[in-house]
Design a protein around this motif. Structure first.
Motif, PDB file in Angstrom:
ATOM      1  N   TYR A  45      32.027  53.095 -16.402  1.00 53.42           N
ATOM      2  CA  TYR A  45      30.914  53.956 -16.249  1.00 53.42           C
ATOM      3  C   TYR A  45      30.650  54.870 -14.922  1.00 53.42           C
ATOM      4  O   TYR A  45      31.380  54.295 -13.804  1.00 53.42           O
ATOM      5  N   LYS A  46      30.083  56.006 -15.067  1.00 54.27           N
ATOM      6  CA  LYS A  46      30.036  56.390 -13.969  1.00 54.27           C
ATOM      7  C   LYS A  46      28.849  56.047 -12.925  1.00 54.27           C
ATOM      8  O   LYS A  46      27.516  55.778 -13.326  1.00 54.27           O
ATOM      9  N   THR A  47      29.593  55.496 -11.835  1.00 54.05           N
ATOM     10  CA  THR A  47      28.687  54.495 -10.998  1.00 54.05           C
ATOM     11  C   THR A  47      28.371  55.215  -9.409  1.00 54.05           C
ATOM     12  O   THR A  47      29.304  55.907  -8.853  1.00 54.05           O
ATOM     13  N   LEU A  48      27.092  54.874  -9.106  1.00 58.45           N
ATOM     14  CA  LEU A  48      26.746  55.271  -7.759  1.00 58.45           C
ATOM     15  C   LEU A  48      25.918  54.335  -7.150  1.00 58.45           C
ATOM     16  O   LEU A  48      25.147  53.719  -7.695  1.00 58.45           O
ATOM     17  N   LEU A  49      26.343  53.949  -5.887  1.00 66.10           N
ATOM     18  CA  LEU A  49      25.584  52.976  -4.777  1.00 66.10           C
ATOM     19  C   LEU A  49      25.087  53.644  -3.693  1.00 66.10           C
ATOM     20  O   LEU A  49      25.918  54.532  -3.082  1.00 66.10           O
ATOM     21  N   LEU A  50      23.961  53.401  -3.353  1.00 70.53           N
ATOM     22  CA  LEU A  50      23.328  53.799  -2.144  1.00 70.53           C
ATOM     23  C   LEU A  50      22.901  52.592  -1.479  1.00 70.53           C
ATOM     24  O   LEU A  50      22.129  51.664  -1.641  1.00 70.53           O
ATOM     25  N   GLU A  51      23.078  52.727   0.017  1.00 69.44           N
ATOM     26  CA  GLU A  51      22.728  51.753   0.976  1.00 69.44           C
ATOM     27  C   GLU A  51      22.158  52.594   2.360  1.00 69.44           C
ATOM     28  O   GLU A  51      22.469  53.439   2.644  1.00 69.44           O
ATOM     29  N   GLN A  52      20.795  52.012   2.813  1.00 71.16           N
ATOM     30  CA  GLN A  52      20.067  52.609   3.488  1.00 71.16           C
ATOM     31  C   GLN A  52      20.609  52.565   4.918  1.00 71.16           C
ATOM     32  O   GLN A  52      20.469  53.388   5.743  1.00 71.16           O
ATOM     33  N   SER A  53      21.452  51.545   5.192  1.00 70.80           N
ATOM     34  CA  SER A  53      22.293  51.288   6.379  1.00 70.80           C
ATOM     35  C   SER A  53      23.617  51.266   6.057  1.00 70.80           C
ATOM     36  O   SER A  53      24.091  52.195   5.580  1.00 70.80           O
ATOM     37  N   ASP A  54      24.380  50.415   6.755  1.00 69.57           N
ATOM     38  CA  ASP A  54      25.913  50.391   6.773  1.00 69.57           C
ATOM     39  C   ASP A  54      25.931  49.265   5.836  1.00 69.57           C
ATOM     40  O   ASP A  54      25.211  48.331   5.371  1.00 69.57           O
ATOM     41  N   PHE A  55      27.263  49.214   4.920  1.00 68.37           N
ATOM     42  CA  PHE A  55      27.550  48.233   3.949  1.00 68.37           C
ATOM     43  C   PHE A  55      27.438  46.946   4.633  1.00 68.37           C
ATOM     44  O   PHE A  55      28.015  46.686   5.610  1.00 68.37           O
ATOM     45  N   ALA A  56      26.951  45.893   4.057  1.00 73.76           N
ATOM     46  CA  ALA A  56      26.553  44.629   4.598  1.00 73.76           C
ATOM     47  C   ALA A  56      26.300  44.539   5.767  1.00 73.76           C
ATOM     48  O   ALA A  56      26.332  43.605   6.779  1.00 73.76           O
ATOM     49  N   LYS A  57      25.247  45.356   6.070  1.00 72.45           N
ATOM     50  CA  LYS A  57      24.551  45.426   7.635  1.00 72.45           C
ATOM     51  C   LYS A  57      23.650  44.160   7.413  1.00 72.45           C
ATOM     52  O   LYS A  57      23.622  43.324   8.452  1.00 72.45           O
ATOM     53  N   GLY A  58      23.127  43.695   6.413  1.00 71.04           N
ATOM     54  CA  GLY A  58      22.176  42.601   6.453  1.00 71.04           C
ATOM     55  C   GLY A  58      22.684  41.241   6.013  1.00 71.04           C
ATOM     56  O   GLY A  58      23.770  41.015   6.762  1.00 71.04           O
ATOM     57  N   THR A  59      21.944  40.607   5.328  1.00 73.40           N
ATOM     58  CA  THR A  59      22.738  39.286   4.918  1.00 73.40           C
ATOM     59  C   THR A  59      24.072  39.038   4.801  1.00 73.40           C
ATOM     60  O   THR A  59      24.594  38.174   5.307  1.00 73.40           O
ATOM     61  N   SER A  60      24.985  40.035   4.077  1.00 76.98           N
ATOM     62  CA  SER A  60      26.154  39.914   3.612  1.00 76.98           C
ATOM     63  C   SER A  60      27.116  39.716   4.874  1.00 76.98           C
ATOM     64  O   SER A  60      28.076  39.571   4.446  1.00 76.98           O
ATOM     65  N   SER A  61      26.733  40.231   5.807  1.00 75.64           N
ATOM     66  CA  SER A  61      27.861  40.124   7.047  1.00 75.64           C
ATOM     67  C   SER A  61      27.302  38.924   7.929  1.00 75.64           C
ATOM     68  O   SER A  61      27.837  38.662   9.118  1.00 75.64           O
ATOM     69  N   ARG A  62      26.486  38.157   7.591  1.00 72.63           N
ATOM     70  CA  ARG A  62      25.627  37.067   8.676  1.00 72.63           C
ATOM     71  C   ARG A  62      25.914  35.788   8.005  1.00 72.63           C
ATOM     72  O   ARG A  62      25.044  34.976   8.291  1.00 72.63           O
TER      73      ARG A  62
END
Length: 540
Positions: A44-61
């Motif tokens: 599928y033609k896929t687009l992801l948009l993140e307002q900060s950096d990848f894993a900036k929030g919970t996913s790096s903590r």
């Protein structure tokens, strides 16, 4: 679709070249990235948009664990444990360069504890089946003190050892983003979704977005829009239905980082029952010891949540009750907080599909798909469920999920990875390690260390900018390298050199460098707890 070069410039070009996306994902944490990878790998033609950096929030903590959830056994939630154990095994096979087997010990100060925890962990092994990482065993008092010499010896009977998974959460998130690009997906950091667009039937058909670096606005069309923004899912839901009730109630988890002398060796400590009923871990991680976590309900959200004094004291006091030398605030090298998106059960009615108690999937009348809850270990299963929902909502051609056997970027057989000998070694780069070493040979000046206490090099900063879409000093020191999470003072010392290197690579001026260093200094203050009097620890 053809692979997209993993640079921000190449990704931005896709925004004007693709007239309509099949799947547009909002949110660049584990769930959003996993969903984008699943969709792209199906074609599928896929687009992801993140307002900060990848894993900036919970996913790096996170607590850096790929685990089935031992504590869920006591709750009788066998289905959740089984699902997580299966996904743990899949992840270990697909990303052996960032996921490893970690032994844990539960210290037993009574024979009843040996019996109780032994039975539970034996069941844990049984549920893992062919994905088992090792059999639960009993360690004598002598063996425990040999393997874990800092454990408190008074009244110690021995310990139950079991095996779970450990990983680098931020690097895995980055590798998933890179894999998505290799599958033809487009992923962008620092692009904020500001609105949803709808057709004449009030169905969501795209988003309004803003590039935070250039202030360039975009209107992007999509057949399916997925809200995977973690604790921020309600912000997107309210763009769709301004008067809707909140879907999640955020909870804060705090971790402190100590010198490895508090837990030398390779065995982690699991404290199954703390004074307030929580589970606490003390884990060797990248040459340090990670201790946590807490579970504190919050009513305000922040991209940079701050640890509460009571949370820090709770962790130090609880861990200190099991260690010969209780840690104090003066021993803390870094402290960080993350927010968990806990689904509110009373809001899940009508058009909400409850896949399991671990995560929730909701399809709004407008067609907006929201995925929330869950945990890192089950991100792949969550993504599969979400893309299956997108197929139904958007009428996409039904293509089966491929991610169960899809290697993550950097994956090479575990036997091919150099032995880990410090937090800056290159094994975590997996198959990219050879190219990084070649960079240092081509430009020998980049082999210089960033700090005498760490083996991170200038080359890793350059690599992060050229090949990992790092845009700020924080991106490098917090997530591409993990220095801010390991030793905040060392990270502060590295910031000027990192800013100078990034300015050269990104063609930024001295004013940008100064602003970056100042911003990082403000950020790093939150990772350094204020000194307090020595914590008084009650005896077991």
């Amino acid at each position: 679709m053809a692979a997209i070069p993993f640079t921000r410039e190449a990704m931005l070009r896709q925004l004007s070249e693709v007239p309509e996306w099949d799947v547009l994902v909002i949110g660049g944490g584990s769930t959003g990235l996993g969903t984008a990878l699943d969709a792209a790998s199906r074609g599928y033609k896929t687009l992801l948009l993140e307002q900060s950096d990848f894993a900036k929030g919970t996913s790096s903590r996170s607590t850096k664990l790929v685990h089935g959830g031992v504590r869920y056994l006591a709750q009788g939630n066998i289905r959740l444990v089984f699902e997580a154990l299966r996904e743990r095994g899949i992840l270990l096979l697909n990303a052996p360069h960032v996921v490893s087997v970690q032994p844990f010990v539960i210290l037993c100060y009574s024979w009843w504890q040996r019996f109780f925890y032994g039975i539970g962990l034996t069941l844990y092994d049984f549920l893992a089946g062919r994905y088992s990482l090792g059999r639960t065993a009993w360690w004598s008092r002598k063996t425990v003190l040999e393997r874990m010499p800092t454990a408190k010896p008074e009244n110690l009977k021995g310990g139950i050892v079991y095996y779970d998974g450990q990983f680098d959460d931020a690097r895995l998130a980055l590798n998933i983003a890179q894999t998505c690009a290799e599958q033809g997906g487009t992923v962008l950091n620092y692009v904020r979704v500001t609105g949803l667009t709808k057709d004449a039937n009030r169905k969501v058909n795209g988003v309004e977005a803003l590039d935070l670096e250039t202030a360039q606005p975009y209107t992007l069309r999509a057949r399916a829009v997925v809200n995977a923004t973690g604790v921020y899912v309600d912000d997107i839901l309210q763009l769709d239905q301004p008067d809707r009730k909140p879907l999640v109630m955020p909870s804060q988890g705090v971790h402190v980082v100590l010198d490895k002398s508090f837990l030398p060796g390779g065995t982690a400590l699991m404290i199954p029952k703390t004074p307030d009923g929580r589970v606490l871990f003390a884990i060797p991680w990248q040459g340090h010891v990670l201790v946590g976590t807490t579970d504190t309900p919050l009513h305000q959200l922040s991209l940079e949540p701050v640890a509460l004094d009571a949370e820090i004291d709770f962790i130090l006091q609880t861990a200190g009750a099991y260690l010969q030398q209780p840690p104090t605030r003066q021993d803390v090298l870094s402290v960080f907080a993350g927010l968990r998106p806990l689904a509110a059960p009373d809001s899940l009615t009508g058009n909400t599909k409850e896949i399991s108690r671990s995560h929730k999937l909701l399809v709004a009348p407008s067609g907006l798909i929201t995925i929330t809850g869950g945990k890192w270990t089950t991100y792949r299963q969550m993504a599969e469920d979400t893309v299956n929902a997108a197929i139904r909502v958007a009428g996409l051609p039904a293509i089966p999920c491929l991610t169960e056997k899809l290697p993550i970027h950097g994956a090479i057989p575990a036997s091919s990875i150099p032995a880990a000998d410090g937090p800056g070694e290159l094994a975590r780069y997996g198959s990219d390690a050879a190219a990084l070493q070649a960079l240092m040979q081509t430009e020998p000046e980049l082999a210089q260390k960033l700090h005498p206490d760490f083996s991170y090099t200038l080359a890793q900063v350059v690599w992060a900018v050229r090949h990992e879409m790092a845009r700020t000093v924080e991106d490098v020191l917090a997530r591409r390298l993990r220095v801010l999470f390991l030793d905040a003072r060392a990270a502060l010392a590295m910031a000027p050199a990192v800013a100078a290197l990034m300015a050269r690579e990104l063609n930024r001026d001295e004013a940008w460098q100064r602003e970056q260093v100042a911003a990082f200094e403000r950020l790093a203050r939150h990772y350094l707890p204020q000194p307090a009097e020595k914590t008084v620890v009650q005896a077991l």
